[in-house]
Design a protein around this motif. Structure first.
Motif, PDB file in Angstrom:
ATOM      1  N   MET A   6      -2.723   4.083   0.324  1.00 46.93           N
ATOM      2  CA  MET A   6      -2.632   5.541   0.317  1.00 46.93           C
ATOM      3  C   MET A   6      -3.126   6.104  -1.001  1.00 46.93           C
ATOM      4  O   MET A   6      -2.891   5.522  -2.073  1.00 46.93           O
ATOM      5  CB  MET A   6      -1.194   5.995   0.552  1.00 46.93           C
ATOM      6  CG  MET A   6      -0.702   5.810   1.969  1.00 46.93           C
ATOM      7  SD  MET A   6       0.895   6.634   2.228  1.00 46.93           S
ATOM      8  CE  MET A   6       1.265   6.097   3.890  1.00 46.93           C
ATOM      9  N   ASN A   7      -3.811   7.236  -0.901  1.00 47.19           N
ATOM     10  CA  ASN A   7      -4.211   7.988  -2.077  1.00 47.19           C
ATOM     11  C   ASN A   7      -3.141   9.027  -2.385  1.00 47.19           C
ATOM     12  O   ASN A   7      -2.631   9.686  -1.473  1.00 47.19           O
ATOM     13  CB  ASN A   7      -5.546   8.703  -1.833  1.00 47.19           C
ATOM     14  CG  ASN A   7      -6.681   7.726  -1.618  1.00 47.19           C
ATOM     15  OD1 ASN A   7      -6.970   6.891  -2.461  1.00 47.19           O
ATOM     16  ND2 ASN A   7      -7.325   7.821  -0.457  1.00 47.19           N
ATOM     17  N   GLY A   8      -2.823   9.176  -3.666  1.00 46.30           N
ATOM     18  CA  GLY A   8      -1.803  10.133  -4.062  1.00 46.30           C
ATOM     19  C   GLY A   8      -2.314  11.127  -5.077  1.00 46.30           C
ATOM     20  O   GLY A   8      -3.456  11.050  -5.536  1.00 46.30           O
ATOM     21  N   PRO A   9      -1.472  12.072  -5.463  1.00 48.76           N
ATOM     22  CA  PRO A   9      -1.868  13.076  -6.451  1.00 48.76           C
ATOM     23  C   PRO A   9      -2.092  12.449  -7.821  1.00 48.76           C
ATOM     24  O   PRO A   9      -1.458  11.450  -8.168  1.00 48.76           O
ATOM     25  CB  PRO A   9      -0.664  14.030  -6.468  1.00 48.76           C
ATOM     26  CG  PRO A   9       0.483  13.205  -5.991  1.00 48.76           C
ATOM     27  CD  PRO A   9      -0.082  12.238  -5.009  1.00 48.76           C
ATOM     28  N   GLY A  10      -3.006  13.024  -8.560  1.00 56.54           N
ATOM     29  CA  GLY A  10      -3.256  12.554  -9.921  1.00 56.54           C
ATOM     30  C   GLY A  10      -3.884  11.185 -10.009  1.00 56.54           C
ATOM     31  O   GLY A  10      -3.754  10.495 -11.023  1.00 56.54           O
ATOM     32  N   GLY A  11      -4.544  10.748  -8.940  1.00 60.28           N
ATOM     33  CA  GLY A  11      -5.195   9.447  -8.966  1.00 60.28           C
ATOM     34  C   GLY A  11      -4.293   8.287  -8.611  1.00 60.28           C
ATOM     35  O   GLY A  11      -4.701   7.127  -8.712  1.00 60.28           O
ATOM     36  N   GLY A  65       5.970  12.400  -0.341  1.00 59.50           N
ATOM     37  CA  GLY A  65       5.852  13.673  -1.037  1.00 59.50           C
ATOM     38  C   GLY A  65       4.517  14.334  -0.800  1.00 59.50           C
ATOM     39  O   GLY A  65       3.678  13.857  -0.028  1.00 59.50           O
ATOM     40  N   ASP A  66       4.303  15.462  -1.463  1.00 59.87           N
ATOM     41  CA  ASP A  66       3.053  16.219  -1.301  1.00 59.87           C
ATOM     42  C   ASP A  66       1.874  15.487  -1.933  1.00 59.87           C
ATOM     43  O   ASP A  66       2.016  14.791  -2.936  1.00 59.87           O
ATOM     44  CB  ASP A  66       3.189  17.598  -1.945  1.00 59.87           C
ATOM     45  CG  ASP A  66       4.232  18.470  -1.265  1.00 59.87           C
ATOM     46  OD1 ASP A  66       4.495  18.236  -0.064  1.00 59.87           O
ATOM     47  OD2 ASP A  66       4.793  19.360  -1.936  1.00 59.87           O
ATOM     48  N   GLY A  67       0.720  15.669  -1.328  1.00 58.02           N
ATOM     49  CA  GLY A  67      -0.512  15.177  -1.935  1.00 58.02           C
ATOM     50  C   GLY A  67      -0.902  13.760  -1.579  1.00 58.02           C
ATOM     51  O   GLY A  67      -1.902  13.253  -2.095  1.00 58.02           O
ATOM     52  N   TRP A  68      -0.146  13.106  -0.679  1.00 61.36           N
ATOM     53  CA  TRP A  68      -0.485  11.735  -0.298  1.00 61.36           C
ATOM     54  C   TRP A  68      -1.283  11.728   1.003  1.00 61.36           C
ATOM     55  O   TRP A  68      -1.048  12.540   1.890  1.00 61.36           O
ATOM     56  CB  TRP A  68       0.780  10.901  -0.112  1.00 61.36           C
ATOM     57  CG  TRP A  68       1.446  10.538  -1.405  1.00 61.36           C
ATOM     58  CD1 TRP A  68       2.439  11.238  -2.025  1.00 61.36           C
ATOM     59  CD2 TRP A  68       1.157   9.423  -2.232  1.00 61.36           C
ATOM     60  NE1 TRP A  68       2.795  10.615  -3.185  1.00 61.36           N
ATOM     61  CE2 TRP A  68       2.025   9.494  -3.345  1.00 61.36           C
ATOM     62  CE3 TRP A  68       0.260   8.350  -2.148  1.00 61.36           C
ATOM     63  CZ2 TRP A  68       2.011   8.540  -4.357  1.00 61.36           C
ATOM     64  CZ3 TRP A  68       0.250   7.407  -3.163  1.00 61.36           C
ATOM     65  CH2 TRP A  68       1.118   7.504  -4.244  1.00 61.36           C
ATOM     66  N   VAL A  96       9.826  -7.725   6.016  1.00 61.70           N
ATOM     67  CA  VAL A  96       9.609  -7.503   4.586  1.00 61.70           C
ATOM     68  C   VAL A  96       8.700  -6.294   4.413  1.00 61.70           C
ATOM     69  O   VAL A  96       7.633  -6.212   5.027  1.00 61.70           O
ATOM     70  CB  VAL A  96       8.987  -8.729   3.893  1.00 61.70           C
ATOM     71  CG1 VAL A  96       8.553  -8.377   2.465  1.00 61.70           C
ATOM     72  CG2 VAL A  96       9.986  -9.879   3.857  1.00 61.70           C
ATOM     73  N   VAL A  97       9.151  -5.352   3.606  1.00 65.30           N
ATOM     74  CA  VAL A  97       8.345  -4.191   3.226  1.00 65.30           C
ATOM     75  C   VAL A  97       7.961  -4.369   1.764  1.00 65.30           C
ATOM     76  O   VAL A  97       8.821  -4.616   0.912  1.00 65.30           O
ATOM     77  CB  VAL A  97       9.132  -2.878   3.411  1.00 65.30           C
ATOM     78  CG1 VAL A  97       8.306  -1.692   2.915  1.00 65.30           C
ATOM     79  CG2 VAL A  97       9.490  -2.687   4.881  1.00 65.30           C
ATOM     80  N   SER A  98       6.677  -4.271   1.485  1.00 63.40           N
ATOM     81  CA  SER A  98       6.177  -4.476   0.135  1.00 63.40           C
ATOM     82  C   SER A  98       5.311  -3.288  -0.277  1.00 63.40           C
ATOM     83  O   SER A  98       4.403  -2.888   0.454  1.00 63.40           O
ATOM     84  CB  SER A  98       5.348  -5.766   0.078  1.00 63.40           C
ATOM     85  OG  SER A  98       4.713  -5.904  -1.163  1.00 63.40           O
ATOM     86  N   LEU A  99       5.606  -2.728  -1.444  1.00 67.32           N
ATOM     87  CA  LEU A  99       4.826  -1.623  -2.002  1.00 67.32           C
ATOM     88  C   LEU A  99       4.316  -2.022  -3.383  1.00 67.32           C
ATOM     89  O   LEU A  99       4.982  -2.767  -4.106  1.00 67.32           O
ATOM     90  CB  LEU A  99       5.676  -0.355  -2.143  1.00 67.32           C
ATOM     91  CG  LEU A  99       6.397   0.174  -0.903  1.00 67.32           C
ATOM     92  CD1 LEU A  99       7.193   1.422  -1.275  1.00 67.32           C
ATOM     93  CD2 LEU A  99       5.421   0.473   0.214  1.00 67.32           C
ATOM     94  N   ALA A 100       3.171  -1.516  -3.742  1.00 67.16           N
ATOM     95  CA  ALA A 100       2.643  -1.771  -5.079  1.00 67.16           C
ATOM     96  C   ALA A 100       1.778  -0.605  -5.516  1.00 67.16           C
ATOM     97  O   ALA A 100       1.167   0.081  -4.696  1.00 67.16           O
ATOM     98  CB  ALA A 100       1.833  -3.066  -5.104  1.00 67.16           C
ATOM     99  N   SER A 101       1.730  -0.384  -6.817  1.00 73.82           N
ATOM    100  CA  SER A 101       0.926   0.697  -7.383  1.00 73.82           C
ATOM    101  C   SER A 101       0.355   0.243  -8.711  1.00 73.82           C
ATOM    102  O   SER A 101       0.994  -0.516  -9.448  1.00 73.82           O
ATOM    103  CB  SER A 101       1.769   1.958  -7.598  1.00 73.82           C
ATOM    104  OG  SER A 101       1.000   2.966  -8.232  1.00 73.82           O
ATOM    105  N   GLN A 102      -0.839   0.711  -9.011  1.00 75.47           N
ATOM    106  CA  GLN A 102      -1.497   0.318 -10.259  1.00 75.47           C
ATOM    107  C   GLN A 102      -1.594   1.470 -11.252  1.00 75.47           C
ATOM    108  O   GLN A 102      -2.038   1.265 -12.365  1.00 75.47           O
ATOM    109  CB  GLN A 102      -2.895  -0.225  -9.968  1.00 75.47           C
ATOM    110  CG  GLN A 102      -3.491  -0.998 -11.136  1.00 75.47           C
ATOM    111  CD  GLN A 102      -4.906  -1.437 -10.852  1.00 75.47           C
ATOM    112  OE1 GLN A 102      -5.619  -0.804 -10.098  1.00 75.47           O
ATOM    113  NE2 GLN A 102      -5.322  -2.519 -11.471  1.00 75.47           N
ATOM    114  N   HIS A 103      -1.186   2.646 -10.875  1.00 76.84           N
ATOM    115  CA  HIS A 103      -1.442   3.799 -11.741  1.00 76.84           C
ATOM    116  C   HIS A 103      -0.169   4.504 -12.185  1.00 76.84           C
ATOM    117  O   HIS A 103      -0.143   5.717 -12.339  1.00 76.84           O
ATOM    118  CB  HIS A 103      -2.371   4.788 -11.023  1.00 76.84           C
ATOM    119  CG  HIS A 103      -3.717   4.205 -10.715  1.00 76.84           C
ATOM    120  ND1 HIS A 103      -4.558   3.736 -11.685  1.00 76.84           N
ATOM    121  CD2 HIS A 103      -4.343   3.976  -9.538  1.00 76.84           C
ATOM    122  CE1 HIS A 103      -5.669   3.266 -11.131  1.00 76.84           C
ATOM    123  NE2 HIS A 103      -5.550   3.388  -9.823  1.00 76.84           N
TER     124      HIS A 103
END
Length: 225
Positions: A105-110, A56-59, A197-204
């Protein structure tokens, strides 16, 4: 926490070989899938990473984080004996997948997103995910003793969107400091297609589960897996 390495607490990672925990605490049979490791070039693996626009936008890619961290070493799994509900864990570690790439990756809104791709034999990857599922299913909580502060770590299994893969798994890992009023959480989502294997993680707070099908589809197309 230092960006570039996801982990609420420090802990040895238990990786399955021929045995390990199951929901009943008994031996976990090794996978009967192929043990052949696909031949993947480093440039091809890099091409398999999702593009920021896929999310999406902002990444944007955090280019300083490009590396080869394997997903299994990024997960917070209990050390042998830490989780009383899960029986006895296999305490030895296993070499990382032979073909790995990672980037953040950095995304929108931190928002901040961790991405790991790993290619090994289908059997080796199935063994790893079997252990992860067993730990997250049987281990309702365990105590981390990282540094001078103790934390209680708990797992919550999450639903995952429909995805073209043999198996997929999502979990929320929450860590609450015992001596301080501090709680943090991460969401992990993993999928396996053959030996990929595809692995994604997010903390926010970003619901990374919705991003996993797109990331897996792109990686499969680029790698032919």
């Amino acid at each position: 926490m230092t960006r570039g390495r996801l982990g609420l607490v420090a802990g040895a990672v238990a990786v399955i070989t021929a045995c390990g925990p199951t929901e009943g605490g008994g031996p976990l049979a090794a996978s009967t899938l192929s043990r052949a490791v696909p031949s993947i070039s480093a440039p091809k693996l890099a091409d398999a990473l999702p593009e920021p626009a896929d999310f999406g936008d902002g990444w944007s890619i955090d280019t300083d984080t490009l590396g080869s961290d394997d997903y299994i070493y990024q997960l917070d799994l209990p050390q042998a004996g830490d989780c009383k509900d899960a029986g006895t864990w296999l305490s030895t570690t296993k070499p990382p997948s032979p073909h790995t790439i990672s980037v953040n990756m950095n995304g929108p809104g931190g928002d901040y997103l961790w991405i790991r791709l790993a290619v090994d034999s289908p059997a080796a990857q199935a063994d790893r995910l079997a252990l992860i599922r067993a730990v997250h299913t049987r281990c309702s909580g365990w105590e981390s003793k990282a540094g001078v502060s103790n934390a209680i770590v708990t797992y919550e299994k999450l639903d995952i969107p429909q995805i073209q893969a043999e198996e997929a798994w999502a979990v929320r890992v929450t860590s609450k400091e015992k001596d301080q009023d501090i709680t943090s959480s991460e969401v992990w989502a993993l999928a396996r297609s053959g030996g990929l294997v595809v692995s994604l993680a997010s903390q926010h707070g970003h619901d990374i589960r919705t991003l996993l099908p797109k990331a897996m589809a792109e990686a499969r197309q680029e790698l032919g897996l």
